[in-house]
Scaffold this active site. Structure first.
Site, PDB file in Angstrom:
ATOM      1  N   HIS A   1      39.578  32.901  -6.685  1.00  0.00           N
ATOM      2  CA  HIS A   1      39.501  33.792  -7.856  1.00  0.00           C
ATOM      3  C   HIS A   1      39.353  32.901  -9.100  1.00  0.00           C
ATOM      4  CE1 HIS A   1      40.040  37.278 -10.283  1.00  0.00           C
ATOM      5  NE2 HIS A   1      41.342  37.470 -10.176  1.00  0.00           N
TER       6      HIS A   1
ATOM      7  N   HIS B   1      30.445  36.497  -4.688  1.00  0.00           N
ATOM      8  CA  HIS B   1      31.304  37.481  -5.344  1.00  0.00           C
ATOM      9  C   HIS B   1      31.422  38.690  -4.438  1.00  0.00           C
ATOM     10  CE1 HIS B   1      32.975  40.085  -8.452  1.00  0.00           C
ATOM     11  NE2 HIS B   1      33.265  38.963  -9.085  1.00  0.00           N
TER      12      HIS B   1
ATOM     13  N   ASP C   1      32.464  31.471 -12.905  1.00  0.00           N
ATOM     14  CA  ASP C   1      33.174  30.191 -12.868  1.00  0.00           C
ATOM     15  C   ASP C   1      32.252  28.995 -12.666  1.00  0.00           C
ATOM     16  OD1 ASP C   1      35.802  31.120 -13.242  1.00  0.00           O
ATOM     17  OD2 ASP C   1      35.880  31.816 -11.172  1.00  0.00           O
TER      18      ASP C   1
HETATM   19  N1  ACO Z   1      29.725  29.284  -0.297  1.00  0.00           N
HETATM   20  C1  ACO Z   1      29.201  29.416   0.951  1.00  0.00           C
HETATM   21  N2  ACO Z   1      29.204  30.564   1.646  1.00  0.00           N
HETATM   22  C2  ACO Z   1      29.755  31.621   1.066  1.00  0.00           C
HETATM   23  C3  ACO Z   1      30.303  31.580  -0.232  1.00  0.00           C
HETATM   24  C4  ACO Z   1      30.266  30.349  -0.912  1.00  0.00           C
HETATM   25  N3  ACO Z   1      30.775  30.242  -2.138  1.00  0.00           N
HETATM   26  N4  ACO Z   1      30.782  32.793  -0.554  1.00  0.00           N
HETATM   27  C5  ACO Z   1      30.556  33.588   0.500  1.00  0.00           C
HETATM   28  N5  ACO Z   1      29.922  32.884   1.486  1.00  0.00           N
HETATM   29  C6  ACO Z   1      29.449  33.393   2.771  1.00  0.00           C
HETATM   30  C7  ACO Z   1      30.619  33.781   3.667  1.00  0.00           C
HETATM   31  O1  ACO Z   1      31.045  32.666   4.441  1.00  0.00           O
HETATM   32  C8  ACO Z   1      30.005  34.869   4.493  1.00  0.00           C
HETATM   33  O2  ACO Z   1      29.161  34.274   5.454  1.00  0.00           O
HETATM   34  P1  ACO Z   1      29.018  34.908   6.955  1.00  0.00           P
HETATM   35  O3  ACO Z   1      28.460  36.282   6.729  1.00  0.00           O
HETATM   36  O4  ACO Z   1      28.136  33.979   7.677  1.00  0.00           O
HETATM   37  O5  ACO Z   1      30.431  34.964   7.491  1.00  0.00           O
HETATM   38  C9  ACO Z   1      29.089  35.593   3.509  1.00  0.00           C
HETATM   39  O6  ACO Z   1      28.752  34.621   2.525  1.00  0.00           O
HETATM   40  C10 ACO Z   1      29.711  36.806   2.842  1.00  0.00           C
HETATM   41  O7  ACO Z   1      30.846  36.398   2.114  1.00  0.00           O
HETATM   42  P2  ACO Z   1      32.264  37.112   2.186  1.00  0.00           P
HETATM   43  O8  ACO Z   1      33.209  36.214   2.918  1.00  0.00           O
HETATM   44  O9  ACO Z   1      32.123  38.494   2.711  1.00  0.00           O
HETATM   45  O10 ACO Z   1      32.640  37.171   0.659  1.00  0.00           O
HETATM   46  P3  ACO Z   1      33.953  37.795   0.054  1.00  0.00           P
HETATM   47  O11 ACO Z   1      33.545  38.964  -0.750  1.00  0.00           O
HETATM   48  O12 ACO Z   1      35.004  38.022   1.085  1.00  0.00           O
HETATM   49  O13 ACO Z   1      34.480  36.610  -0.870  1.00  0.00           O
HETATM   50  C11 ACO Z   1      34.516  35.102  -2.688  1.00  0.00           C
HETATM   51  C12 ACO Z   1      34.087  36.493  -2.201  1.00  0.00           C
HETATM   52  C13 ACO Z   1      35.998  34.888  -2.413  1.00  0.00           C
HETATM   53  C14 ACO Z   1      34.273  35.048  -4.193  1.00  0.00           C
HETATM   54  C15 ACO Z   1      33.670  34.036  -1.964  1.00  0.00           C
HETATM   55  O14 ACO Z   1      32.296  34.242  -2.267  1.00  0.00           O
HETATM   56  C16 ACO Z   1      34.079  32.618  -2.346  1.00  0.00           C
HETATM   57  O15 ACO Z   1      35.015  32.087  -1.747  1.00  0.00           O
HETATM   58  N6  ACO Z   1      33.373  31.988  -3.332  1.00  0.00           N
HETATM   59  C17 ACO Z   1      33.728  30.669  -3.789  1.00  0.00           C
HETATM   60  C18 ACO Z   1      34.951  30.743  -4.739  1.00  0.00           C
HETATM   61  C19 ACO Z   1      34.577  31.339  -6.068  1.00  0.00           C
HETATM   62  O16 ACO Z   1      33.623  30.942  -6.727  1.00  0.00           O
HETATM   63  N7  ACO Z   1      35.412  32.295  -6.520  1.00  0.00           N
HETATM   64  C20 ACO Z   1      35.266  32.916  -7.851  1.00  0.00           C
HETATM   65  C21 ACO Z   1      34.814  34.341  -7.715  1.00  0.00           C
HETATM   66  S1  ACO Z   1      34.562  35.081  -9.290  1.00  0.00           S
HETATM   67  C22 ACO Z   1      36.123  35.321  -9.865  1.00  0.00           C
HETATM   68  O17 ACO Z   1      37.033  35.615  -9.148  1.00  0.00           O
HETATM   69  C23 ACO Z   1      36.354  35.191 -11.245  1.00  0.00           C
END
Ligand code: ACO
Length: 422
Positions: free
Chosen positions: A263, A302, A358
């Site tokens: 987050h 996201h 971010d």
């Molecule tokens: N890098 C690589 N792969 C990713 C990323 C990433 N940053 N984010 C999602 N994915 C992949 C997942 O592994 C998943 O792959 P799969 O289908 O092969 O399993 C697919 O994309 C879908 O992602 P979800 O896991 O369903 O995404 P979720 O909605 O649960 O999580 C989150 C969202 C936590 C923001 C995630 O994208 C993440 O961890 N990002 C990096 C951390 C980040 O930047 N957080 C800030 C978010 S904005 C904020 O809160 C202010």
């Protein structure tokens, strides 16, 4: 009935038609047909947690509006305090209201010396600023026990002003404690964000000149972070607030949720990631590692945006303005290359992964002179009006306590064995 959903219980043949209201269906109607059958949705991917009038977000189209105003219009034309007023009270202030609001905030900004001495000085020298901030907000609950009267709207207004006013003071004190410089009380002659920069960076014997470009950029970043509907930290605030916990403990729990790298902690994680990648030439290998599942590309992805995060676009433009003053952040080229490679790669395209707010914000904070441990603290200052507006809205709407159900996957009933038989 307009648009609706029909649900049939195939065990009994009973059926029920539920109207679709603003994109959702009322779970109580489902419950009346199917008591004891729960939706299995632990991370709320298909559950609306609130009926809220604060922020509108369309993740597929990349739209974000506070109280109906597009973020692109608010960014650059309104100050953070104006946006805080909009988010909390529903309307942008006129000139008279803005003066009164700014004065109220300025008068509540100081923090009692005892708070510095007794609370902040108890932490280890290397304590992370987010841990100090979360604990400091929680400790405010003991300094202002009058905040517990959460059902009184006048009391709530007082606490909202206190919290928005004191967050920058607490944040600056958390920083000064970590570097061992004397605490600075706010200057009522300075604006909200200029005052924060001054409390952070002023030196004992030298007057601090606030650079207007940097102040405006930070103020804009606060605007971009001010609310984001039912994100993880706001949901934490709503859940804790629904138990009628006081606003300090409620906001502390929201800030705790924000600290996580998935987050708000991502802004710190992005800069650490860029530093670990180390060189422009290592970007392709790093992306290969992300695709192999070795690590996440921090600052990408996201839950709701499946398009470019509109805040990220504005942050990226702001970065260039800031770097004209501070000099170009050497990590920027690596970030730009990461974005370019990722946006052209099938792994990221097929998963709709774009830069989020971010991805570039940490580079700006770093160029302004903030240490990485402060990045999420800056996010928390910006998000405070949002948390409080949701807390207030929740209490105005007289919601019930948040209490989800569970799908039990543990053991069936068994008998406690004697200690010798375990
Ligand atoms: N890098 C690589 N792969 C990713 C990323 C990433 N940053 N984010 C999602 N994915 C992949 C997942 O592994 C998943 O792959 P799969 O289908 O092969 O399993 C697919 O994309 C879908 O992602 P979800 O896991 O369903 O995404 P979720 O909605 O649960 O999580 C989150 C969202 C936590 C923001 C995630 O994208 C993440 O961890 N990002 C990096 C951390 C980040 O930047 N957080 C800030 C978010 S904005 C904020 O809160 C202010």
């Amino acid at each position: 009935m307009g648009e609706s959903i029909t649900i049939t219980d195939n065990r009994t043949g009973e059926t029920i038609e539920i109207p679709i209201d603003r994109g959702g269906i009322d779970a109580r109607a489902w419950g009346s047909l199917l008591p004891g059958i729960w939706f299995d949705d632990p991370s709320f991917t298909a559950t609306s947690g609130a009926d809220s009038a604060i922020t509108y977000l369309d993740g597929a189209k990349g739209l974000l509006r506070y109280r109906g105003y597009p973020i692109e219009q608010l960014a650059g034309s309104t100050s953070f305090l104006e946006v805080a007023h909009l988010i909390v009270f529903g309307e942008l202030p006129n000139r008279v209201q803005l003066t009164a609001w700014s004065d109220e905030i300025a008068s509540e900004a100081p923090i009692h010396e005892n708070f510095h001495k007794r609370i902040l000085e108890g932490f280890r020298d290397d304590a992370h600023a987010m841990g100090v901030l979360v604990s400091g907000i929680a400790a405010m609950s003991t300094f202002w026990p009058d905040g517990k009267d959460v059902e009184d709207p006048v009391c709530r207004r007082t606490q909202i002003i206190r919290l928005i006013a004191k967050m920058p003071t607490l944040a600056a004190s958390a920083y000064r404690r970590s570097v061992g410089t004397p605490y600075v009380q706010p200057d009522p002659d300075l604006d909200y964000t200029g005052n924060f920069l001054s409390m952070m960076f002023c030196q004992r014997d030298r007057p601090y000149e606030v650079d207007p470009v940097l102040r405006d950029a930070l103020d804009l970043l606060f605007v971009l972070h001010a609310d984001h509907e039912q994100n993880c930290s706001t949901t934490a605030a709503r859940v804790v607030g629904s138990a009628h916990a006081d606003p300090y403990l409620t906001v502390a729990s929201a800030a705790a949720a924000l600290s996580g790298p998935r987050h708000g902690g991502a802004n710190e994680a992005v800069v650490r990631m860029l530093e670990n990648i180390g060189s422009y030439d290592n970007v392709d290998d790093f992306i290969a590692g992300v695709k192999a599942g070795d690590q996440k590309l921090m600052g990408f992805g996201h839950r709701v945006y499946k398009n470019y995060d509109p805040r990220a676009r504005i942050v990226k433009d702001t970065a260039h303005r800031v770097f004209e003053v501070t000099g170009r952040n050497p990590l920027l080229d690596m970030a730009l290359k990461l974005e370019e490679v990722a946006l052209a790669d099938e792994y990221f395209i097929s998963r709709n992964l774009y830069p989020n707010v971010d991805f570039y914000s940490g580079l700006i904070y770093q160029s302004m002179g903030f240490p990485v441990e402060m990045f999420t603290v800056l996010f928390a200052i910006g998000r405070t009006p949002g948390w409080l507006a949701h807390w207030d809205e929740l209490l105005v709407n007289e919601s019930r306590i948040a209490r989800p159900r569970q799908t039990y996957s543990g053991r069936p009933e068994r008998t406690v064995p004697h200690t010798d038989q375990r």
